[in-house]
Motif scaffolding. Structure first.
Motif, PDB file in Angstrom:
ATOM      1  N   ARG A   1      27.214  45.471  36.126  1.00 57.47           N
ATOM      2  CA  ARG A   1      26.560  44.572  37.080  1.00 57.47           C
ATOM      3  C   ARG A   1      26.058  45.407  38.257  1.00 57.47           C
ATOM      4  NH1 ARG A   1      27.614  41.755  33.356  1.00 57.47           N
ATOM      5  NH2 ARG A   1      28.544  39.672  33.274  1.00 57.47           N
ATOM      6  N   PRO A   2      25.050  46.231  38.040  1.00 54.67           N
ATOM      7  CA  PRO A   2      24.621  47.182  39.076  1.00 54.67           C
ATOM      8  C   PRO A   2      24.175  46.530  40.382  1.00 54.67           C
ATOM      9  CG  PRO A   2      23.002  47.045  37.301  1.00 54.67           C
ATOM     10  CD  PRO A   2      24.225  46.326  36.830  1.00 54.67           C
ATOM     11  N   GLY A   3      23.664  45.310  40.324  1.00 57.71           N
ATOM     12  CA  GLY A   3      23.183  44.676  41.550  1.00 57.71           C
ATOM     13  C   GLY A   3      24.206  43.810  42.256  1.00 57.71           C
ATOM     14  N   THR A   4      25.421  43.740  41.725  1.00 56.39           N
ATOM     15  CA  THR A   4      26.443  42.855  42.289  1.00 56.39           C
ATOM     16  C   THR A   4      27.169  43.536  43.447  1.00 56.39           C
ATOM     17  OG1 THR A   4      26.791  41.891  40.099  1.00 56.39           O
ATOM     18  CG2 THR A   4      28.452  41.436  41.777  1.00 56.39           C
ATOM     19  N   ARG A   5      27.257  42.837  44.570  1.00 61.97           N
ATOM     20  CA  ARG A   5      27.940  43.396  45.735  1.00 61.97           C
ATOM     21  C   ARG A   5      29.448  43.412  45.516  1.00 61.97           C
ATOM     22  NH1 ARG A   5      24.778  43.662  50.348  1.00 61.97           N
ATOM     23  NH2 ARG A   5      22.702  42.713  50.167  1.00 61.97           N
ATOM     24  N   ILE A   6      30.119  44.396  46.106  1.00 63.94           N
ATOM     25  CA  ILE A   6      31.568  44.512  45.968  1.00 63.94           C
ATOM     26  C   ILE A   6      32.261  43.298  46.554  1.00 63.94           C
ATOM     27  CG2 ILE A   6      31.809  45.809  48.124  1.00 63.94           C
ATOM     28  CD1 ILE A   6      33.942  46.171  44.903  1.00 63.94           C
ATOM     29  N   PHE A   7      31.658  42.692  47.599  1.00 63.67           N
ATOM     30  CA  PHE A   7      32.261  41.499  48.192  1.00 63.67           C
ATOM     31  C   PHE A   7      32.339  40.370  47.166  1.00 63.67           C
ATOM     32  CE2 PHE A   7      31.813  37.353  50.256  1.00 63.67           C
ATOM     33  CZ  PHE A   7      32.913  37.373  51.090  1.00 63.67           C
ATOM     34  N   ALA A   8      31.253  40.198  46.392  1.00 63.92           N
ATOM     35  CA  ALA A   8      31.229  39.135  45.372  1.00 63.92           C
ATOM     36  C   ALA A   8      32.280  39.398  44.307  1.00 63.92           C
ATOM     37  CB  ALA A   8      29.845  39.042  44.749  1.00 63.92           C
ATOM     38  N   LEU A   9      32.441  40.655  43.904  1.00 64.05           N
ATOM     39  CA  LEU A   9      33.453  40.994  42.905  1.00 64.05           C
ATOM     40  C   LEU A   9      34.858  40.754  43.439  1.00 64.05           C
ATOM     41  CD1 LEU A   9      31.943  44.292  41.447  1.00 64.05           C
ATOM     42  CD2 LEU A   9      31.923  42.010  40.406  1.00 64.05           C
ATOM     43  N   ALA A  10      35.097  41.108  44.703  1.00 64.98           N
ATOM     44  CA  ALA A  10      36.417  40.911  45.301  1.00 64.98           C
ATOM     45  C   ALA A  10      36.765  39.430  45.367  1.00 64.98           C
ATOM     46  CB  ALA A  10      36.463  41.530  46.697  1.00 64.98           C
ATOM     47  N   VAL A  11      35.786  38.597  45.712  1.00 64.52           N
ATOM     48  CA  VAL A  11      36.019  37.155  45.779  1.00 64.52           C
ATOM     49  C   VAL A  11      36.313  36.589  44.391  1.00 64.52           C
ATOM     50  CG1 VAL A  11      34.904  34.928  46.239  1.00 64.52           C
ATOM     51  CG2 VAL A  11      34.687  36.795  47.889  1.00 64.52           C
ATOM     52  N   CYS A  12      35.683  37.170  43.373  1.00 59.51           N
ATOM     53  CA  CYS A  12      35.862  36.680  42.001  1.00 59.51           C
ATOM     54  C   CYS A  12      37.056  37.320  41.288  1.00 59.51           C
ATOM     55  CB  CYS A  12      34.602  36.942  41.174  1.00 59.51           C
ATOM     56  SG  CYS A  12      33.171  35.977  41.696  1.00 59.51           S
ATOM     57  N   GLU A  13      37.752  38.239  41.939  1.00 56.62           N
ATOM     58  CA  GLU A  13      38.880  38.918  41.307  1.00 56.62           C
ATOM     59  C   GLU A  13      39.930  37.945  40.756  1.00 56.62           C
ATOM     60  OE1 GLU A  13      41.315  41.806  39.800  1.00 56.62           O
ATOM     61  OE2 GLU A  13      39.294  42.110  40.591  1.00 56.62           O
ATOM     62  N   PRO A  14      40.273  36.847  41.472  1.00 54.59           N
ATOM     63  CA  PRO A  14      41.282  35.919  40.936  1.00 54.59           C
ATOM     64  C   PRO A  14      40.912  35.302  39.599  1.00 54.59           C
ATOM     65  CG  PRO A  14      40.977  35.552  43.285  1.00 54.59           C
ATOM     66  CD  PRO A  14      39.881  36.484  42.853  1.00 54.59           C
ATOM     67  N   MET A  15      39.621  35.315  39.239  1.00 57.10           N
ATOM     68  CA  MET A  15      39.219  34.757  37.947  1.00 57.10           C
ATOM     69  C   MET A  15      39.833  35.542  36.790  1.00 57.10           C
ATOM     70  SD  MET A  15      35.183  34.108  38.809  1.00 57.10           S
ATOM     71  CE  MET A  15      34.779  33.725  37.118  1.00 57.10           C
ATOM     72  N   ARG A  16      40.242  36.792  37.070  1.00 60.64           N
ATOM     73  CA  ARG A  16      40.809  37.624  36.009  1.00 60.64           C
ATOM     74  C   ARG A  16      42.329  37.537  35.955  1.00 60.64           C
ATOM     75  NH1 ARG A  16      38.165  43.556  35.975  1.00 60.64           N
ATOM     76  NH2 ARG A  16      38.747  43.620  38.197  1.00 60.64           N
ATOM     77  N   ARG A  17      42.907  36.588  36.669  1.00 64.72           N
ATOM     78  CA  ARG A  17      44.369  36.463  36.675  1.00 64.72           C
ATOM     79  C   ARG A  17      44.800  35.063  36.247  1.00 64.72           C
ATOM     80  NH1 ARG A  17      47.419  40.068  41.120  1.00 64.72           N
ATOM     81  NH2 ARG A  17      45.994  41.832  41.178  1.00 64.72           N
ATOM     82  N   LEU A  18      45.840  35.028  35.433  1.00 64.68           N
ATOM     83  CA  LEU A  18      46.480  33.778  35.051  1.00 64.68           C
ATOM     84  C   LEU A  18      47.896  33.831  35.621  1.00 64.68           C
ATOM     85  CD1 LEU A  18      45.402  33.661  31.292  1.00 64.68           C
ATOM     86  CD2 LEU A  18      44.237  32.620  33.252  1.00 64.68           C
TER      87      LEU A  18
END
Length: 217
Positions: A110-127
């Motif tokens: 995701r070359p155009g994705t900002r690190i802030f957006a990834l950090a906010v979406c990090e919980p999506m990878r946790r159960l």
């Protein structure tokens, strides 16, 4: 704790809240204190986990004053309160097991994705799991994790949105130790180390990241 709560509710039912609060030491009970009393009586932890303070009583002192105002003797409530506080301390300090969904994600995906957006979406990878899950025997935790993986795959077909498709699942039973589980729920082996490719944002020395909500299973 539930037995103590039921007894307090039974005794308090026949006493108007302002009168009960007067007995507890509030000379002019305000609406906020009345609301606190109602919340404590309705709370499974009787307010012990809230950390409330109204410039007169903290959570434990409020509960003890309530018990005394309702005519209970210390031997009937202090052991229960002490035991629950110890349970809550253990719960607060313990490592909470969780599952990390590994999609093999790389920033180049995701070359155009900002690190802030990834950090906010990090919980999506946790159960995550319900409160007290860490107290279960290890083999029961692993079985629950395998069921959770199968449930996730059945509900989502492995789609983790921005992160891609689940390739494997890491059940972290300790901070740097996990069990590797494949999408079918089969245990593949052990993992040593932290979460791979974790996205986070730091402002100064503080890490900014959204927290996942606990699942009720």
């Amino acid at each position: 704790m539930e037995k103590l709560r039921a007894e307090l509710q039974r005794r308090a039912a026949s006493i108007p809240a302002p009168e009960l609060l007067l007995r507890m030491g509030y000379p002019k009970p305000r609406e906020a204190v009345i609301h606190r009393l109602q919340q404590v009586l309705a709370d499974p932890d009787l307010g012990l986990s809230s950390g409330g303070f109204d410039f007169r009583f903290g959570s434990r002192a409020f509960l003890c004053a309530l018990c005394e105002a309702l005519g209970m003797i210390e031997d009937d409530y202090l052991p229960t309160i002490d035991a629950r506080q110890q349970w809550l301390r253990e719960e607060r300090n313990a490592f909470k097991p969780y599952i990390f969904i590994d999609t093999g994600f790389k920033r180049s995906d995701r070359p155009g994705t900002r690190i802030f957006a990834l950090a906010v979406c990090e919980p999506m990878r946790r159960l995550t799991f319900p409160k007290g899950f860490w107290r279960r025997p290890c083999h029961k935790q692993i079985e629950a994790a395998r069921r959770r993986v199968r449930q996730f795959m059945a509900e989502t077909d492995g789609d983790v949105k921005i992160w891609g498709t689940a390739k494997r699942f890491l059940f972290f039973h300790a901070r740097d130790a996990a069990i590797v589980i494949d999408p079918s729920g089969r245990v593949l082996g052990d993992w040593q180390g932290g979460v791979p490719n974790r996205a986070s944002l730091r402002v100064g020395h503080k890490e900014i990241a959204a927290q996942p909500a606990a699942d009720d299973q």
